[in-house]
Design a protein around this motif. Sequence first.
Motif, PDB file in Angstrom:
ATOM      1  N   GLU A 394       1.899  15.642 -15.851  1.00  0.00           N
ATOM      2  CA  GLU A 394       0.888  14.609 -16.082  1.00  0.00           C
ATOM      3  C   GLU A 394       1.525  13.244 -16.216  1.00  0.00           C
ATOM      4  OE1 GLU A 394      -1.149  15.862 -19.533  1.00  0.00           O
ATOM      5  OE2 GLU A 394      -2.255  17.501 -18.542  1.00  0.00           O
ATOM      6  N   TYR A 395       2.712  13.198 -16.843  1.00  0.00           N
ATOM      7  CA  TYR A 395       3.405  11.929 -17.005  1.00  0.00           C
ATOM      8  C   TYR A 395       3.832  11.370 -15.652  1.00  0.00           C
ATOM      9  CZ  TYR A 395       6.929   8.536 -18.482  1.00  0.00           C
ATOM     10  OH  TYR A 395       7.663   7.394 -18.662  1.00  0.00           O
ATOM     11  N   ILE A 396       4.309  12.272 -14.791  1.00  0.00           N
ATOM     12  CA  ILE A 396       4.701  11.832 -13.442  1.00  0.00           C
ATOM     13  C   ILE A 396       3.482  11.302 -12.705  1.00  0.00           C
ATOM     14  CG2 ILE A 396       5.561  12.628 -11.218  1.00  0.00           C
ATOM     15  CD1 ILE A 396       7.369  14.564 -12.768  1.00  0.00           C
ATOM     16  N   TYR A 401       0.311   6.806 -10.982  1.00  0.00           N
ATOM     17  CA  TYR A 401      -0.935   6.034 -11.045  1.00  0.00           C
ATOM     18  C   TYR A 401      -0.640   4.602 -11.494  1.00  0.00           C
ATOM     19  CZ  TYR A 401      -5.639   4.623 -12.454  1.00  0.00           C
ATOM     20  OH  TYR A 401      -6.818   3.951 -12.601  1.00  0.00           O
ATOM     21  N   GLN A 402       0.212   4.454 -12.546  1.00  0.00           N
ATOM     22  CA  GLN A 402       0.534   3.121 -13.025  1.00  0.00           C
ATOM     23  C   GLN A 402       1.291   2.314 -11.989  1.00  0.00           C
ATOM     24  OE1 GLN A 402       2.702   3.876 -16.612  1.00  0.00           O
ATOM     25  NE2 GLN A 402       0.872   4.295 -17.847  1.00  0.00           N
ATOM     26  N   ALA A 403       2.071   3.017 -11.167  1.00  0.00           N
ATOM     27  CA  ALA A 403       2.832   2.313 -10.125  1.00  0.00           C
ATOM     28  C   ALA A 403       1.927   1.802  -9.018  1.00  0.00           C
ATOM     29  CB  ALA A 403       3.897   3.233  -9.540  1.00  0.00           C
ATOM     30  N   GLY A 410      -7.716  -1.028 -13.887  1.00  0.00           N
ATOM     31  CA  GLY A 410      -7.737   0.291 -13.276  1.00  0.00           C
ATOM     32  C   GLY A 410      -7.893   0.253 -11.767  1.00  0.00           C
ATOM     33  N   LEU A 411      -7.945  -0.923 -11.203  1.00  0.00           N
ATOM     34  CA  LEU A 411      -8.043  -1.044  -9.746  1.00  0.00           C
ATOM     35  C   LEU A 411      -6.681  -0.825  -9.102  1.00  0.00           C
ATOM     36  CD1 LEU A 411     -10.255  -4.279  -9.573  1.00  0.00           C
ATOM     37  CD2 LEU A 411     -11.032  -1.904  -9.404  1.00  0.00           C
ATOM     38  N   ALA A 412      -6.709  -0.678  -7.778  1.00  0.00           N
ATOM     39  CA  ALA A 412      -5.453  -0.578  -7.038  1.00  0.00           C
ATOM     40  C   ALA A 412      -4.659  -1.868  -7.226  1.00  0.00           C
ATOM     41  CB  ALA A 412      -5.733  -0.325  -5.567  1.00  0.00           C
ATOM     42  N   ASN A 413      -3.308  -1.722  -7.245  1.00  0.00           N
ATOM     43  CA  ASN A 413      -2.473  -2.927  -7.332  1.00  0.00           C
ATOM     44  C   ASN A 413      -1.987  -3.317  -5.942  1.00  0.00           C
ATOM     45  OD1 ASN A 413      -0.506  -1.066  -6.755  1.00  0.00           O
ATOM     46  ND2 ASN A 413       0.508  -1.201  -8.756  1.00  0.00           N
ATOM     47  N   ARG A 414      -1.141  -4.328  -5.899  1.00  0.00           N
ATOM     48  CA  ARG A 414      -0.683  -4.835  -4.611  1.00  0.00           C
ATOM     49  C   ARG A 414       0.012  -3.751  -3.791  1.00  0.00           C
ATOM     50  NH1 ARG A 414       0.742  -9.937  -2.503  1.00  0.00           N
ATOM     51  NH2 ARG A 414       0.167 -10.903  -4.489  1.00  0.00           N
ATOM     52  N   LYS A 415       0.831  -2.928  -4.452  1.00  0.00           N
ATOM     53  CA  LYS A 415       1.580  -1.894  -3.731  1.00  0.00           C
ATOM     54  C   LYS A 415       0.633  -0.914  -3.040  1.00  0.00           C
ATOM     55  CE  LYS A 415       5.074   1.704  -4.555  1.00  0.00           C
ATOM     56  NZ  LYS A 415       4.258   2.830  -4.093  1.00  0.00           N
ATOM     57  N   LEU A 416      -0.330  -0.381  -3.800  1.00  0.00           N
ATOM     58  CA  LEU A 416      -1.272   0.573  -3.219  1.00  0.00           C
ATOM     59  C   LEU A 416      -2.146  -0.094  -2.165  1.00  0.00           C
ATOM     60  CD1 LEU A 416      -2.486   3.390  -3.170  1.00  0.00           C
ATOM     61  CD2 LEU A 416      -3.982   2.718  -5.070  1.00  0.00           C
ATOM     62  N   PHE A 417      -2.522  -1.358  -2.437  1.00  0.00           N
ATOM     63  CA  PHE A 417      -3.357  -2.057  -1.458  1.00  0.00           C
ATOM     64  C   PHE A 417      -2.637  -2.202  -0.126  1.00  0.00           C
ATOM     65  CE2 PHE A 417      -4.736  -5.936   0.670  1.00  0.00           C
ATOM     66  CZ  PHE A 417      -6.103  -5.721   0.766  1.00  0.00           C
ATOM     67  N   LEU A 418      -1.344  -2.589  -0.189  1.00  0.00           N
ATOM     68  CA  LEU A 418      -0.600  -2.752   1.065  1.00  0.00           C
ATOM     69  C   LEU A 418      -0.437  -1.411   1.785  1.00  0.00           C
ATOM     70  CD1 LEU A 418       2.122  -5.320  -0.060  1.00  0.00           C
ATOM     71  CD2 LEU A 418       0.121  -5.735   1.396  1.00  0.00           C
ATOM     72  N   GLU A 419      -0.260  -0.322   1.015  1.00  0.00           N
ATOM     73  CA  GLU A 419      -0.163   0.995   1.646  1.00  0.00           C
ATOM     74  C   GLU A 419      -1.465   1.348   2.362  1.00  0.00           C
ATOM     75  OE1 GLU A 419       0.871   3.710  -1.419  1.00  0.00           O
ATOM     76  OE2 GLU A 419       2.944   2.993  -1.633  1.00  0.00           O
ATOM     77  N   ARG A 420      -2.576   1.106   1.684  1.00  0.00           N
ATOM     78  CA  ARG A 420      -3.865   1.408   2.313  1.00  0.00           C
ATOM     79  C   ARG A 420      -4.172   0.449   3.452  1.00  0.00           C
ATOM     80  NH1 ARG A 420      -7.799   3.075  -2.819  1.00  0.00           N
ATOM     81  NH2 ARG A 420      -6.547   4.883  -3.480  1.00  0.00           N
ATOM     82  N   LEU A 421      -3.686  -0.784   3.338  1.00  0.00           N
ATOM     83  CA  LEU A 421      -3.859  -1.734   4.436  1.00  0.00           C
ATOM     84  C   LEU A 421      -3.115  -1.259   5.676  1.00  0.00           C
ATOM     85  CD1 LEU A 421      -4.913  -4.410   5.528  1.00  0.00           C
ATOM     86  CD2 LEU A 421      -2.933  -5.542   4.496  1.00  0.00           C
ATOM     87  N   ASP A 422      -1.894  -0.740   5.480  1.00  0.00           N
ATOM     88  CA  ASP A 422      -1.144  -0.205   6.616  1.00  0.00           C
ATOM     89  C   ASP A 422      -1.873   0.980   7.236  1.00  0.00           C
ATOM     90  OD1 ASP A 422       0.806  -2.089   6.251  1.00  0.00           O
ATOM     91  OD2 ASP A 422       2.092  -0.788   5.036  1.00  0.00           O
ATOM     92  N   LEU A 423      -2.418   1.866   6.386  1.00  0.00           N
ATOM     93  CA  LEU A 423      -3.167   3.017   6.912  1.00  0.00           C
ATOM     94  C   LEU A 423      -4.416   2.559   7.652  1.00  0.00           C
ATOM     95  CD1 LEU A 423      -2.909   5.491   3.879  1.00  0.00           C
ATOM     96  CD2 LEU A 423      -1.639   5.581   6.045  1.00  0.00           C
ATOM     97  N   ALA A 424      -5.087   1.534   7.115  1.00  0.00           N
ATOM     98  CA  ALA A 424      -6.304   1.037   7.766  1.00  0.00           C
ATOM     99  C   ALA A 424      -5.992   0.421   9.107  1.00  0.00           C
ATOM    100  CB  ALA A 424      -6.982   0.018   6.852  1.00  0.00           C
ATOM    101  N   THR A 425      -4.895  -0.330   9.214  1.00  0.00           N
ATOM    102  CA  THR A 425      -4.544  -0.935  10.509  1.00  0.00           C
ATOM    103  C   THR A 425      -4.173   0.135  11.527  1.00  0.00           C
ATOM    104  OG1 THR A 425      -2.283  -1.238   9.711  1.00  0.00           O
ATOM    105  CG2 THR A 425      -3.794  -3.078   9.447  1.00  0.00           C
ATOM    106  N   ILE A 426      -3.505   1.196  11.067  1.00  0.00           N
ATOM    107  CA  ILE A 426      -3.163   2.302  11.997  1.00  0.00           C
ATOM    108  C   ILE A 426      -4.433   2.977  12.490  1.00  0.00           C
ATOM    109  CG2 ILE A 426      -2.059   4.551  12.143  1.00  0.00           C
ATOM    110  CD1 ILE A 426       0.037   3.520  10.145  1.00  0.00           C
ATOM    111  N   ARG A 427      -5.369   3.226  11.548  1.00  0.00           N
ATOM    112  CA  ARG A 427      -6.619   3.877  11.944  1.00  0.00           C
ATOM    113  C   ARG A 427      -7.433   2.962  12.863  1.00  0.00           C
ATOM    114  NH1 ARG A 427      -7.995   5.009   7.310  1.00  0.00           N
ATOM    115  NH2 ARG A 427      -9.518   3.350   6.859  1.00  0.00           N
ATOM    116  N   THR A 428      -7.394   1.652  12.581  1.00  0.00           N
ATOM    117  CA  THR A 428      -8.132   0.699  13.410  1.00  0.00           C
ATOM    118  C   THR A 428      -7.560   0.662  14.824  1.00  0.00           C
ATOM    119  OG1 THR A 428      -8.673  -0.637  11.492  1.00  0.00           O
ATOM    120  CG2 THR A 428      -8.817  -1.723  13.607  1.00  0.00           C
TER     121      THR A 428
END
Length: 846
Positions: A394-396, A401-403, A410-428
């Motif tokens: 759970e700690y991991i 989650y905190q990373a 509790g929203l996504a941070n810059r790191k997660l946003f950029l990861e999802r942005l990369d996934l979105a551009t690939i899907r697009t």
Amino acid sequence: MSIYHSPLCIRSNPQRFSLQWKFAIILIVLAMMAAGNVVIVHNFLARLSGVAEVVNLAGKLRMLSQKIAFEELASWYQVRSSDSLTSAQAAYESALNVLKYGGDALGLSIQRLPPAMQPLVFALHNDWQKYRNSPALENTQGMAAAMPIERISSKTDLLLASAETLVSAITLEAQRTNASIQKQVISLFISELVIFLLLVWFVRWRVLEPLHELTRRHRELAHGNYSTRMRVRSGDEISELASAFNFASQTIADLMHQNQLDNTALQHSSSMFKGLAENSIAGVYIAQNGRFLFANQRMAEMFGYNRERFTESINLLDLINEEDLEIAQEQISKRLSGEASTAIYEVRGRKSNGALVNLEIYGSAMAINGCPAVIGVMLDVTERHDKQRQQQLEYIERLQYQATHDELTGLANRKLFLERLDLATIRTQRTGAMAAVLLLDLNKFKVINDSLGHHAGDELLRAVGRRLQKLIRGTDTVARLGGDEFVVLLSDLATPEEAAHVAQRIIRALTTVVNIETREVHVGASIGISLYPQDGQGQDLLKSADLAMYQAKREEGNAYKYYSADMDSKNRRHMELLDELHHALNHKEMTLVYQPQLELESGRIVGAEALLRWQHPRLGNISPAEFIPLAEETGLINQIGEWVIHTACAQNATWHRAGLSELTISVNLSARQLRGGDLSAMIGRILENTGLSGQYLDIELTESVLAHDLEEVVEILSGIRKIGVGLSLDDFGTGYSSLGYLMRLPFDNLKLDRSFTSDLDKRPNARTLTQAIITLAHNIGLRVVAEGIETAEQLEFLRSSGCDQGQGYFFSPAVSADAFFDLINEGLPRSALQRPSCPEGAVTNL
């Protein structure tokens, strides 16, 4: 007190007379008695000898008296010669003198007789003188034969009688002396007997009896009477023995009592140990040479054994798993060797059925019957290990989650946003659709955060995050980049307009009132939109959306903008202004202009509002609406604001010295400056340096100060009022308007915002609202100053409604200090009253 709580010591009385001294005194007394006896006996013998010699001499004296009589008869009859008579007389006289004065005579040594005998001696001496003085007898013819004898006898009889008397007296005195000596001897004997008896009694009372008592007390102590004590009499060795005996007796009694207590405590501890051990949820054991001397029921149950068999046939090391056996042996060896007093370690044990169990062992060393042993507690931590593994997982997950998420919202941070942005551009790329990045920045967040505090700012950010999440699809992402910046990732878009629709919904949602700590705040947002693939990818999309967002913020606010290539140049200007602003004051590029403030009833100029202008040598005139937000953003607003106050006060002081003694200067301050330090001290210092009285300075504050902690605001404004400076509430009616708060704040003037003034010609209800504000302000003791007067109709309505003062383009725009001075001296031209209104927003205050 027990000997375990007091030091071992024997308190002895100081030795006044030790046994050695006592026996020495006894010997001295005996020696003195012996010496006294010798001296006394010697004196007695000497006295007896002297008495005998006196008696002897007295007898010889009597014999000499007879001899003298005889010799004298013989001499008469010439039987013998007269020499014998002479010799006898000489001897008699010598003996008589010795008796009288003492000395040696007739072979005897005589002391002078005592005074009581002296009269007899003197009588004898007189008789002797009479005898010597009597005429001598002559032998004549014809004298009868008996005649000489009678005459001689009559002469010598007197001597004989006196001698007899003396002899008798001396003999009687000798008898008395003898009797006296006998009495003295008896008295001496009795005295010495008494002394001897006293010495015997002393030795018995001071030596023998204490020794006998000490012997008796020792026997009592030997028979178990630990309360027996000896009397401590005098300070000698026996007293020390008595004190030592009493201390030893008390010590033995304390030891026996302590032994009883220890036995009781031992029994109690043993009972407690067994009770605790038997009721413990942990396994408790004592082992020696690997064999269990004690093990509680839980210990046996932990390994699945019968308790009797467990303690009789099971070895301690038999319970340890083979792979951990070396660890257990090492820990036990360390404790037994004294290398470590305690040990805490974990090993795996093996139950009777072969199953493994995780054990946590707490052990220490002890001695039983003089041989080393180990005592310890075993805990079955298998369940805890399982929980720890679960907690680690759970700690991991929590770290992951905190990373990837913002801690506050509790929203996504810059790191997660950029990861999802990369996934979105690939899907697009695969689907041929579009993706959009909406970067939004909250309007007025800094004011709210500085005014209401960081806690309120955090709550506002969380509320914004919740609203944003409700506006997007499950496939979209909302993230917080930091501060008051949020970003929304929209994927699978068919047209750019879909991103605009989401931006509009966001603006509408955020312009709705947000309740923060019982306060209603209006926040709003400025949104920049960048599209994939035309505006770049990854970080470039964020950068493009950021430029568009700043453009929307600078131009309109509460709006959205699509990214365009020309925004790069605007961004460069923004950065350039930021850099140049740091040097504007030093390069004297900042100036003040002054807009007149008139008393509406009389038309007399009573004051001026100081307005800041930035004239850059290369960039030209830069609007306050462009550089003031930059100053607040960089923190330069405090330095610039202090310069404005000092310059305005210095100018007003110059005008006063020129004859304009009633003129008041107004200076604008932002909410950020209010929190910039000790404001009242800074203003007071400026007034002192410029020589301006505080009553001719007015500080204007916007309604954003009401979003501050009210108690703090009241304290700051009260400090300003204490130095005589006036306070005005600027732009009333555009933000946090609350007459309830105004009643608590020490304002003097209320400045009616230009939006109310401009609506007087357009909306009928604006006049009603304006009149109500003027009336309410007067009722709570505030003067009303109208801003933005641009027409004669506005002026006439405000004057008739009781508005106290006004300013605006209708009277005069903001002018330089010299032009303002000329304006007062020359008066306002009547053509100014007919001047057409200026475009809205032509004058911007600091």
